[in-house]
Design a protein around this motif. Structure first.
Motif, short mmCIF file in Angstrom:
data_model
loop_
_atom_site.label_atom_id
_atom_site.label_comp_id
_atom_site.label_asym_id
_atom_site.label_seq_id
_atom_site.Cartn_x
_atom_site.Cartn_y
_atom_site.Cartn_z
N UNK A 245 0.48 -0.96 -0.11
CA UNK A 245 0.18 0.05 -0.14
C UNK A 245 0.57 1.01 0.09
N UNK A 246 2.37 1.44 0.33
CA UNK A 246 3.34 2.42 0.25
C UNK A 246 3.76 3.30 -0.96
N UNK A 247 2.67 4.46 -1.32
CA UNK A 247 2.79 5.43 -2.32
C UNK A 247 4.84 6.07 -2.41
N UNK A 248 5.79 5.58 -1.70
CA UNK A 248 6.29 5.61 -2.13
C UNK A 248 7.40 5.34 -2.81
N UNK A 249 8.39 5.66 -3.54
CA UNK A 249 9.13 4.72 -4.39
C UNK A 249 10.24 4.05 -3.77
N UNK A 250 9.83 2.85 -3.73
CA UNK A 250 11.55 1.88 -3.04
C UNK A 250 11.66 0.79 -4.19
N UNK A 251 12.49 -0.57 -3.26
CA UNK A 251 12.86 -0.67 -3.51
C UNK A 251 12.06 -2.51 -3.19
N UNK A 252 11.41 -2.92 -4.36
CA UNK A 252 10.29 -4.25 -4.48
C UNK A 252 11.02 -5.36 -4.01
N UNK A 276 12.30 1.52 -8.22
CA UNK A 276 13.62 0.90 -9.01
C UNK A 276 13.64 -0.23 -9.73
N UNK A 277 14.49 -0.60 -10.75
CA UNK A 277 13.37 -1.52 -12.06
C UNK A 277 13.81 -3.10 -10.76
N UNK A 278 12.57 -3.76 -10.64
CA UNK A 278 12.55 -5.24 -9.82
C UNK A 278 13.54 -6.26 -10.64
N UNK A 279 14.36 -7.29 -9.42
CA UNK A 279 15.03 -7.96 -10.00
C UNK A 279 14.12 -8.90 -11.38
N UNK A 280 14.53 -8.22 -12.52
CA UNK A 280 13.51 -9.90 -12.85
C UNK A 280 14.05 -11.20 -12.99
N UNK A 281 14.71 -11.57 -12.55
CA UNK A 281 15.19 -13.02 -12.31
C UNK A 281 14.72 -13.38 -11.05
#
Length: 349
Positions: A245-252, A276-281
């Protein structure tokens, strides 16, 4: 019909009292005297033009509870005196595939928001629930069956409630499921309450140790301080579903790592700056998913209200008078509210 309201004339102007025009009920309209209106962070973003396209004067408010004052001649579902609600939408095209499926929030031509959307009514865009009354098409009016003494705390269900209920229902949260709720604020506190009522094992995530007991009191079975690596690591690969539910940018990545194979991380907050772009692997090798969800359709919102009435669920609120809205906005920016402000619209008189 003139009605008292509170809104802003420009992004850098305070919320002030104003008179606005409401249409008289047409054949399918319901005229509502507003008793309470929740204050959503979207209201603040819109009023202050933090999102593009704000139209002024801007009267926010899409968590509306009130009583029916009048109905059009073709209205059959509502009568004068009924307790009703209005959420984030007041119209949609009614003929595209999503509308036909009861998913008006995904209307292919775009739904009409309760405020800041084009309308034939003066002044040419919708004006929301920071007002004494509103007139709405009966398709977008909801029945409220909570006790009268809970109505103020029902108001936030019309946005915060449905925003969390819809993804929990879509991803089949219930007994036997381990569910995470990230963020213990206006949305997150409702997510914890709803997931608990659905029978899931609920883990609340917070950045603040001071919120641990609060989250347990809301119904969480466990609480994880997300800044604590050991606490996070202990849950690696164990969640069926996580609602963020967090609306601030953060590492997913910290949360996707906690998902089981085929688990889903669902986002309901739109950050000011991209995550930030998530780790796709991490997604590929466990068939995990990152998804999103937008409020809910009218039928599902009614289902949510009925579920909450049956389970005795309301929001945790702090009541304010209309002339305290600006002060409430300042406190919201500091996360200084447990967990939703609600305006007593009687103070607009």
């Amino acid at each position: 019909m003139l009605t008292k309201a509170y809104g802003a004339h420009a992004a850098d102007q305070p919320i002030v009292a104003m008179d606005i025009e409401r249409r008289e009920p047409g054949p399918h309209d319901v005229a509502i005297d507003i008793a309470f209106c929740g204050v959503c962070h979207s209201d603040l973003h819109t009023v202050r033009s933090e999102w593009a396209g704000t139209l002024y004067p801007c009267v926010p408010g899409h968590e509306i509870v009130g009583r029916v004052r009048a109905v059009g001649p073709d209205v059959t579902k509502f009568k004068v005196g009924d307790t009703v609600g209005v959420g984030c939408m007041v119209d949609s095209c009614q003929h595209c595939a999503p509308c036909a499926e009861g998913l008006e929030q995904y209307c292919e031509t775009g739904f009409a928001g309760t405020y800041n959307s084009p309308t034939p009514d003066a002044p040419g865009h919708t004006l929301g629930g920071y007002a004494q009354s509103i007139t709405v098409d009966d398709k977008f009016v909801l029945k409220i069956s909570h006790p009268q003494d809970q109505l103020a705390a029902v108001a936030p269900l019309l946005c915060a409630g449905i925003t969390t209920y819809s993804p929990l229902r879509h991803w089949n949260v219930g007994p036997g499921k381990k569910v995470g709720i990230v963020g213990i604020g206006g949305l997150g506190h409702m997510g914890v309450k709803l997931a608990h009522a659905m029978g899931a094992h609920v883990v609340a995530f917070t950045t603040s140790e001071s919120k641990r007991q609060d989250a347990l009191d809301l119904g969480a079975d466990e609480v994880v301080v997300s800044r604590n690596r050991d606490e996070m690591k202990a849950h690696t690969g164990s969640f069926d579903f996580i609602l963020n539910t967090v609306a601030a940018s953060h590492n997913l990545d910290a949360f996707t790592a906690l998902l089981k194979r085929d688990g889903t991380l669902c986002l309901v907050g739109v950050p000011e700056h991209p995550h930030p772009t998530p780790n796709i692997a991490a997604l590929i090798f466990k068939r995990r998913a990152i998804a999103g969800s937008l409020i809910g359709g009218i039928a599902e919102t009614q289902e949510m209200l009925d579920f909450c009435a049956e389970k005795g669920i309301v929001a945790d609120i702090e009541m304010i008078a209309a002339d305290e809205i600006d002060a409430a906005y300042e406190r919201m920016q500091k996360s200084d509210v447990k967990y939703r402000f609600v305006i007593d619209n009687a103070t607009m008189g």
